[in-house]
Design an enzyme around this catalytic site. Sequence first.
Site, short mmCIF file in Angstrom:
data_model
loop_
_atom_site.label_atom_id
_atom_site.label_comp_id
_atom_site.label_asym_id
_atom_site.label_seq_id
_atom_site.Cartn_x
_atom_site.Cartn_y
_atom_site.Cartn_z
N SER A 13 0.86 -1.18 0.00
CA SER A 13 0.00 0.00 0.00
C SER A 13 0.90 1.23 0.00
O SER A 13 1.82 1.33 0.81
CB SER A 13 -0.87 0.00 1.26
OG SER A 13 -1.29 1.33 1.55
N HIS A 38 -1.44 -1.73 -4.26
CA HIS A 38 -2.72 -1.54 -3.58
C HIS A 38 -2.88 -0.04 -3.37
O HIS A 38 -2.14 0.57 -2.59
CB HIS A 38 -2.67 -2.31 -2.25
CG HIS A 38 -3.87 -2.15 -1.38
ND1 HIS A 38 -4.96 -3.01 -1.44
CD2 HIS A 38 -4.17 -1.26 -0.40
CE1 HIS A 38 -5.85 -2.65 -0.54
NE2 HIS A 38 -5.41 -1.58 0.10
N ASP A 40 -5.01 3.00 -2.10
CA ASP A 40 -6.09 3.28 -1.15
C ASP A 40 -6.82 4.56 -1.53
O ASP A 40 -6.25 5.65 -1.50
CB ASP A 40 -5.51 3.41 0.27
CG ASP A 40 -5.11 2.05 0.83
OD1 ASP A 40 -5.97 1.16 0.87
OD2 ASP A 40 -3.94 1.89 1.21
N MET A 42 -9.88 7.06 -0.59
CA MET A 42 -10.78 7.42 0.53
C MET A 42 -11.50 8.72 0.18
O MET A 42 -10.91 9.60 -0.45
CB MET A 42 -9.95 7.64 1.80
CG MET A 42 -9.09 6.45 2.17
SD MET A 42 -8.30 6.70 3.78
CE MET A 42 -7.16 5.30 3.79
N HIS A 72 -8.51 0.13 -3.63
CA HIS A 72 -9.29 -0.22 -2.44
C HIS A 72 -10.20 0.97 -2.17
O HIS A 72 -9.76 1.99 -1.65
CB HIS A 72 -8.32 -0.50 -1.28
CG HIS A 72 -9.01 -0.78 0.01
ND1 HIS A 72 -8.34 -0.79 1.22
CD2 HIS A 72 -10.31 -1.06 0.31
CE1 HIS A 72 -9.19 -1.06 2.19
NE2 HIS A 72 -10.40 -1.22 1.66
N MET A 74 -12.51 2.95 -0.38
CA MET A 74 -13.12 3.24 0.92
C MET A 74 -13.97 4.49 0.74
O MET A 74 -13.65 5.59 1.21
CB MET A 74 -12.02 3.44 1.97
CG MET A 74 -11.33 2.13 2.33
SD MET A 74 -9.75 2.35 3.15
CE MET A 74 -8.68 2.52 1.75
N MET A 143 -10.46 -6.76 6.20
CA MET A 143 -9.69 -5.67 6.84
C MET A 143 -9.24 -6.11 8.22
O MET A 143 -10.04 -6.64 9.01
CB MET A 143 -10.55 -4.41 6.97
CG MET A 143 -10.81 -3.69 5.67
SD MET A 143 -9.33 -3.20 4.77
CE MET A 143 -8.59 -2.02 5.91
N GLY A 148 -9.00 3.58 7.06
CA GLY A 148 -8.85 5.04 7.17
C GLY A 148 -7.41 5.51 7.26
O GLY A 148 -7.07 6.55 6.72
N PHE A 149 -6.59 4.73 7.93
CA PHE A 149 -5.22 5.20 8.17
C PHE A 149 -4.24 4.04 8.11
O PHE A 149 -4.59 2.91 8.49
CB PHE A 149 -5.12 5.87 9.55
CG PHE A 149 -6.04 7.04 9.68
CD1 PHE A 149 -5.63 8.31 9.28
CD2 PHE A 149 -7.32 6.88 10.17
CE1 PHE A 149 -6.49 9.39 9.37
CE2 PHE A 149 -8.20 7.95 10.27
CZ PHE A 149 -7.79 9.22 9.86
N GLY A 150 -3.03 4.35 7.68
CA GLY A 150 -1.96 3.36 7.73
C GLY A 150 -1.34 3.33 9.12
O GLY A 150 -1.61 4.19 9.96
N GLY A 151 -0.55 2.32 9.36
CA GLY A 151 0.23 2.27 10.60
C GLY A 151 -0.54 1.88 11.85
O GLY A 151 -0.07 2.10 12.97
N ASP A 177 -5.49 -6.74 4.95
CA ASP A 177 -5.01 -5.36 4.82
C ASP A 177 -5.13 -4.66 6.16
O ASP A 177 -6.23 -4.55 6.70
CB ASP A 177 -5.87 -4.65 3.75
CG ASP A 177 -5.49 -3.20 3.56
OD1 ASP A 177 -4.40 -2.78 4.00
OD2 ASP A 177 -6.30 -2.47 2.95
N GLY A 199 1.54 -1.88 4.20
CA GLY A 199 1.89 -0.48 3.95
C GLY A 199 3.19 -0.10 4.64
O GLY A 199 4.28 -0.31 4.11
N THR A 200 3.04 0.41 5.86
CA THR A 200 4.21 0.96 6.57
C THR A 200 5.32 -0.07 6.77
O THR A 200 6.49 0.29 6.75
CB THR A 200 3.80 1.56 7.93
OG1 THR A 200 2.95 0.61 8.60
CG2 THR A 200 3.03 2.85 7.75
C1 DX5 Z 1 -6.14 1.38 5.71
C2 DX5 Z 1 -5.67 1.00 4.33
C3 DX5 Z 1 -4.49 0.10 4.33
C4 DX5 Z 1 -3.31 0.62 5.07
C5 DX5 Z 1 -2.17 -0.33 5.12
O1 DX5 Z 1 -7.34 2.04 5.62
O2 DX5 Z 1 -6.69 0.35 3.63
O3 DX5 Z 1 -4.18 -0.28 3.00
O4 DX5 Z 1 -2.88 1.83 4.56
O5 DX5 Z 1 -1.14 0.25 5.85
P1 DX5 Z 1 -0.46 -0.51 7.07
O6 DX5 Z 1 0.12 -1.76 6.52
O7 DX5 Z 1 0.57 0.46 7.53
O8 DX5 Z 1 -1.52 -0.77 8.10
ZN ZN Z 2 -6.17 -0.68 1.79
#
Ligand code: DX5
Ligand code: ZN
Length: 228
Positions: A13, A38, A40, A42, A72, A74, A143, A148-151, A177, A199-200
Site C-alpha cells: 500500500s 494496492h 487506497d 478514501m 481499495h 473506501m 480488513m 482510514g489510516f496506515g500504521g 489489509d 503499507g508501513t
Molecule cells: C487502511 C488501508 C491500508 C493501510 C495499510 O485504511 O486500507 O491499506 O494503509 O497500511 P499498514 O500496513 O501500515 O496498516
Molecule cells: Zn487498503
Amino acid sequence: MARGPLRCKIGPSILNADLSQLYLESQRLLDNGADYLHLDVMDGHFVPNLTIGHPVVKCLRSKIKTAFFETHMMVSNPEKWIEPMADAGVNLYTFHIEPVKEIPKMCRLIREAGMKVGLALKPATGIEEVRQFIELADVVLIMTVEPGFGGQKFMNDMMPKVQWLRHNYPLLDIEVDGGVGLNTINACSEAGANMIVSGTAITNASNQRAVIASLRETVESSIHKCNV
Ligand code: DX5
Ligand code: ZN
C-alpha cells in the site's frame, strides 16, 4: 468465478509512502518484488480521511504501463467511480460492501467495465454478510484494521474470518489489509490469506526487497502445506 491455483501475491500500500514521488515510490516497490500495487482511495465520508482519486491513478498508469493495480475503494458510493477507475487503468476494483445495497449489480458493472471484483469487509462486518456474493467475486478483502489510516495495530481477531473463507473456498483469493508486516504475517498465512497488503511495514523499511521476500516466503510455505 474461475479460480486458478492459489498463488501468493504481495501488494504494498502506497498510503504512507512519500506521495510527492508517487511514481518513483511505486516503481521502487515493483522493482523490489511487489506483485501488485494496492491504491487506497478514501472519500472523507466512508472513512475520516482523504487520499487519491482516479486522476492520480490515471497519471500513475501513464508511467507504469503493465503492473497490476488494485484500488481499495473506501468510499460511500463506489458505483460512481467504476467508469473513471476503469478508464484510469485499474485491474481490480475492491469496494466495501457495507454502503452498497445492490452488491450483484455492482459486481456486474465492474466486470462490464473490464475490471476484476473485490469485496471488502470492515472489522465489524461478519462473514455472513458476504457469503452469498463470494461466487461473484475474484477477491475477498478482510480488513485487519479499521479502514482510514496506515500504521495501525493488526487485529488478530479477524483471523477466524480468513480461516472460514479458506476452509470453504480453497482457491479463493483472500486478501488481508492493515497492520500486516513481519510480526503478523504468520497469523495471516496460517489462517489462509494469500494476497498480502502491507503499507508501513514495507514503505518504512530500509530494505524493502528483504521485507517483501520474507512476507512471500512465509505465505508460500503455508500455501505449500495446504497443497500437500
Ligand atoms: C487502511 C488501508 C491500508 C493501510 C495499510 O485504511 O486500507 O491499506 O494503509 O497500511 P499498514 O500496513 O501500515 O496498516
Ligand atoms: Zn487498503
